[in-house]
Write a protein that holds these residues in place. Structure first.
Motif, PDB file in Angstrom:
ATOM      1  N   LEU A  30      -0.478  -3.952  -2.305  1.00  0.00           N
ATOM      2  CA  LEU A  30       0.041  -2.674  -2.782  1.00  0.00           C
ATOM      3  C   LEU A  30       0.418  -1.780  -1.612  1.00  0.00           C
ATOM      4  CD1 LEU A  30       0.470  -0.308  -4.863  1.00  0.00           C
ATOM      5  CD2 LEU A  30      -1.934   0.207  -4.493  1.00  0.00           C
ATOM      6  N   ALA A  31      -0.475  -1.727  -0.620  1.00  0.00           N
ATOM      7  CA  ALA A  31      -0.206  -0.893   0.553  1.00  0.00           C
ATOM      8  C   ALA A  31       1.054  -1.355   1.272  1.00  0.00           C
ATOM      9  CB  ALA A  31      -1.405  -0.913   1.498  1.00  0.00           C
ATOM     10  N   ALA A  32       1.191  -2.666   1.429  1.00  0.00           N
ATOM     11  CA  ALA A  32       2.379  -3.207   2.118  1.00  0.00           C
ATOM     12  C   ALA A  32       3.644  -2.920   1.323  1.00  0.00           C
ATOM     13  CB  ALA A  32       2.211  -4.703   2.339  1.00  0.00           C
ATOM     14  N   GLU A  33       3.563  -3.055   0.008  1.00  0.00           N
ATOM     15  CA  GLU A  33       4.745  -2.811  -0.834  1.00  0.00           C
ATOM     16  C   GLU A  33       5.152  -1.339  -0.798  1.00  0.00           C
ATOM     17  OE1 GLU A  33       5.634  -2.366  -5.521  1.00  0.00           O
ATOM     18  OE2 GLU A  33       4.518  -4.155  -4.954  1.00  0.00           O
ATOM     19  N   ALA A  34       4.169  -0.456  -0.905  1.00  0.00           N
ATOM     20  CA  ALA A  34       4.468   0.971  -0.985  1.00  0.00           C
ATOM     21  C   ALA A  34       4.808   1.571   0.372  1.00  0.00           C
ATOM     22  CB  ALA A  34       3.283   1.717  -1.595  1.00  0.00           C
ATOM     23  N   LEU A  35       4.079   1.164   1.407  1.00  0.00           N
ATOM     24  CA  LEU A  35       4.231   1.813   2.704  1.00  0.00           C
ATOM     25  C   LEU A  35       5.035   1.012   3.712  1.00  0.00           C
ATOM     26  CD1 LEU A  35       0.608   3.222   3.048  1.00  0.00           C
ATOM     27  CD2 LEU A  35       2.652   4.371   2.177  1.00  0.00           C
ATOM     28  N   GLY A  36       5.248  -0.261   3.457  1.00  0.00           N
ATOM     29  CA  GLY A  36       6.018  -1.094   4.373  1.00  0.00           C
ATOM     30  C   GLY A  36       7.385  -0.524   4.699  1.00  0.00           C
ATOM     31  N   PRO A  37       8.159  -0.116   3.687  1.00  0.00           N
ATOM     32  CA  PRO A  37       9.470   0.468   3.991  1.00  0.00           C
ATOM     33  C   PRO A  37       9.382   1.752   4.822  1.00  0.00           C
ATOM     34  CG  PRO A  37       9.345  -0.168   1.682  1.00  0.00           C
ATOM     35  CD  PRO A  37       7.964  -0.304   2.245  1.00  0.00           C
ATOM     36  N   LEU A  38       8.336   2.525   4.589  1.00  0.00           N
ATOM     37  CA  LEU A  38       8.164   3.762   5.363  1.00  0.00           C
ATOM     38  C   LEU A  38       7.812   3.445   6.811  1.00  0.00           C
ATOM     39  CD1 LEU A  38       6.022   5.896   2.864  1.00  0.00           C
ATOM     40  CD2 LEU A  38       8.508   5.645   2.982  1.00  0.00           C
ATOM     41  N   GLN A  39       6.927   2.470   6.989  1.00  0.00           N
ATOM     42  CA  GLN A  39       6.546   2.070   8.345  1.00  0.00           C
ATOM     43  C   GLN A  39       7.745   1.498   9.098  1.00  0.00           C
ATOM     44  OE1 GLN A  39       3.325  -0.474   6.946  1.00  0.00           O
ATOM     45  NE2 GLN A  39       1.902   0.753   8.157  1.00  0.00           N
ATOM     46  N   LYS A  40       8.547   0.701   8.418  1.00  0.00           N
ATOM     47  CA  LYS A  40       9.738   0.126   9.047  1.00  0.00           C
ATOM     48  C   LYS A  40      10.708   1.235   9.456  1.00  0.00           C
ATOM     49  CE  LYS A  40      13.495  -3.117   8.333  1.00  0.00           C
ATOM     50  NZ  LYS A  40      14.171  -4.030   7.407  1.00  0.00           N
ATOM     51  N   PHE A  41      10.920   2.191   8.558  1.00  0.00           N
ATOM     52  CA  PHE A  41      11.792   3.317   8.868  1.00  0.00           C
ATOM     53  C   PHE A  41      11.266   4.089  10.075  1.00  0.00           C
ATOM     54  CE2 PHE A  41      13.029   7.735   8.670  1.00  0.00           C
ATOM     55  CZ  PHE A  41      14.390   7.667   8.427  1.00  0.00           C
ATOM     56  N   ASP A  42       9.962   4.353  10.080  1.00  0.00           N
ATOM     57  CA  ASP A  42       9.366   5.097  11.194  1.00  0.00           C
ATOM     58  C   ASP A  42       9.546   4.366  12.518  1.00  0.00           C
ATOM     59  OD1 ASP A  42       8.595   7.118   9.484  1.00  0.00           O
ATOM     60  OD2 ASP A  42       6.455   6.626   9.513  1.00  0.00           O
ATOM     61  N   ARG A  43       9.379   3.040  12.498  1.00  0.00           N
ATOM     62  CA  ARG A  43       9.530   2.253  13.737  1.00  0.00           C
ATOM     63  C   ARG A  43      10.966   2.258  14.233  1.00  0.00           C
ATOM     64  NH1 ARG A  43       6.135  -1.335  11.096  1.00  0.00           N
ATOM     65  NH2 ARG A  43       7.909  -2.592  10.459  1.00  0.00           N
ATOM     66  N   THR A  44      11.910   2.060  13.341  1.00  0.00           N
ATOM     67  CA  THR A  44      13.312   1.922  13.758  1.00  0.00           C
ATOM     68  C   THR A  44      14.000   3.257  14.014  1.00  0.00           C
ATOM     69  OG1 THR A  44      14.060   1.767  11.458  1.00  0.00           O
ATOM     70  CG2 THR A  44      13.613  -0.294  12.604  1.00  0.00           C
ATOM     71  N   ASN A  45      13.494   4.326  13.431  1.00  0.00           N
ATOM     72  CA  ASN A  45      14.152   5.632  13.559  1.00  0.00           C
ATOM     73  C   ASN A  45      13.296   6.697  14.228  1.00  0.00           C
ATOM     74  OD1 ASN A  45      16.684   5.102  11.929  1.00  0.00           O
ATOM     75  ND2 ASN A  45      15.097   4.534  10.468  1.00  0.00           N
TER      76      ASN A  45
END
Length: 111
Positions: A30-45
């Protein structure tokens, strides 16, 4: 003994701790599904969506308090909340979605 702390005082039951300790609940998924896109965005941007979300929950959903705490304009906080909704599919201003995101953040911190 009458004036000291109770020896076996019951602790308040926490749904979150029950979920986090249950072996058959895929809480980290659940954590990976919900927060994964946010973490990816934070890393790349070089974004701070996860930080903003954490602060939003810490300050009970007060956009003004989050803005002050993070040194941002209120509209920046609102924009980040909109980005969180778009990227995760969960709206932190909606109670049901807020619960999902909050539990995901706690699971992330324990991972």
């Amino acid at each position: 003994m009458r004036h000291g702390e109770r020896v076996n005082a019951p602790a308040k039951l926490s749904l979150t701790s029950l979920l986090l300790t249950a072996k058959d609940v895929p809480i980290h998924d659940l954590a990976a599904e919900a927060l994964g896109p946010l973490q990816k965005f934070d890393r790349t941007n070089r974004g701070e969506l996860v930080t903003t979300l954490r602060e939003y929950f810490k300050l009970d959903g007060s956009v003004g308090a989050v803005a002050e705490s993070l040194g941002l304009h209120r509209n920046t906080v609102r924009y980040r909340l909109q980005q969180i909704t778009e990227l995760s599919g969960y709206d932190p201003t909606v109670t049901g979605d807020r619960v999902q995101l909050w539990i995901a953040l706690i699971a992330l911190e324990l991972a």
